[in-house]
Design a protein around this motif. Structure first.
Motif, PDB file in Angstrom:
ATOM      1  N   UNK A   1     -36.350  32.373 -19.141  1.00 49.06           N
ATOM      2  CA  UNK A   1     -36.434  32.500 -20.994  1.00 49.06           C
ATOM      3  C   UNK A   1     -36.908  33.811 -21.603  1.00 49.06           C
ATOM      4  N   UNK A   2     -36.203  34.032 -22.711  1.00 49.76           N
ATOM      5  CA  UNK A   2     -36.205  35.610 -23.685  1.00 49.76           C
ATOM      6  C   UNK A   2     -36.219  35.326 -25.109  1.00 49.76           C
TER       7      UNK A   2
ATOM      8  N   UNK B   1     -27.936  32.436 -13.719  1.00 48.64           N
ATOM      9  CA  UNK B   1     -27.921  31.440 -13.451  1.00 48.64           C
ATOM     10  C   UNK B   1     -28.359  29.901 -14.853  1.00 48.64           C
ATOM     11  N   UNK B   2     -29.434  30.620 -15.022  1.00 50.22           N
ATOM     12  CA  UNK B   2     -30.012  29.599 -16.243  1.00 50.22           C
ATOM     13  C   UNK B   2     -31.234  30.176 -17.059  1.00 50.22           C
ATOM     14  N   UNK B   3     -30.230  30.837 -18.301  1.00 54.70           N
ATOM     15  CA  UNK B   3     -30.772  31.792 -19.607  1.00 54.70           C
ATOM     16  C   UNK B   3     -30.872  30.733 -20.940  1.00 54.70           C
ATOM     17  N   UNK B   4     -32.653  30.974 -21.004  1.00 56.61           N
ATOM     18  CA  UNK B   4     -32.398  30.535 -22.296  1.00 56.61           C
ATOM     19  C   UNK B   4     -33.074  31.409 -23.350  1.00 56.61           C
TER      20      UNK B   4
ATOM     21  N   UNK C   1     -24.309  31.713 -27.420  1.00 58.52           N
ATOM     22  CA  UNK C   1     -23.045  31.281 -27.577  1.00 58.52           C
ATOM     23  C   UNK C   1     -22.114  31.777 -25.945  1.00 58.52           C
ATOM     24  N   UNK C   2     -22.200  33.230 -26.199  1.00 59.12           N
ATOM     25  CA  UNK C   2     -21.766  33.705 -25.230  1.00 59.12           C
ATOM     26  C   UNK C   2     -22.301  33.544 -24.222  1.00 59.12           C
ATOM     27  N   UNK C   3     -23.321  33.701 -23.727  1.00 61.56           N
ATOM     28  CA  UNK C   3     -24.567  33.749 -22.371  1.00 61.56           C
ATOM     29  C   UNK C   3     -23.995  31.419 -22.415  1.00 61.56           C
ATOM     30  N   UNK C   4     -23.499  30.922 -22.757  1.00 58.37           N
ATOM     31  CA  UNK C   4     -23.325  29.673 -22.027  1.00 58.37           C
ATOM     32  C   UNK C   4     -21.416  29.081 -21.962  1.00 58.37           C
TER      33      UNK C   4
END
Length: 100
Positions: A4-5, A50-53, A73-76
């Motif tokens: 989480x960032x 794997x799972x960045x929020x 959007x880029x991360x997704x």
């Protein structure tokens, strides 16, 4: 593990923070997206991608909202593409004709 960032406004730009560390920033004056800096901040080394929020901690700033949406959007999209890639262990099984 979820990473989480926090997305915040700084004096000079819009930044993503990992705890209190500014890991990626886009200048308000230039609004230039540095792909290499983005990669190093989010995906290089042993970072868990794997799972960045990214939490939006900036309120009512139209420009900040655009930058935040671009980053998320880029991360997704990257997560989606990475999930389509074959797992290394799957490739080894397919390449080894003795494994059935």
């Amino acid at each position: 593990m979820k990473r989480t960032l926090q997305f915040r406004s700084t004096e000079d730009g819009y930044a993503c923070f990992d705890n209190k560390e500014n890991i990626f920033e886009i200048s308000k004056a230039e609004l230039q997206f540095d792909v290499k800096a983005f990669y190093q901040a989010f995906y290089s080394g042993d970072k868990d991608f794997e799972d960045i929020e990214v939490e939006n901690c900036v309120s009512d700033d139209k420009e900040a909202r655009r930058v935040y949406e671009c980053i998320t959007q880029l991360i997704a999209k990257i997560k989606e593409k990475l999930s389509e890639m074959p797992d290394d262990s799957e490739e080894k099984v397919e390449e080894d004709p003795s494994v059935e």
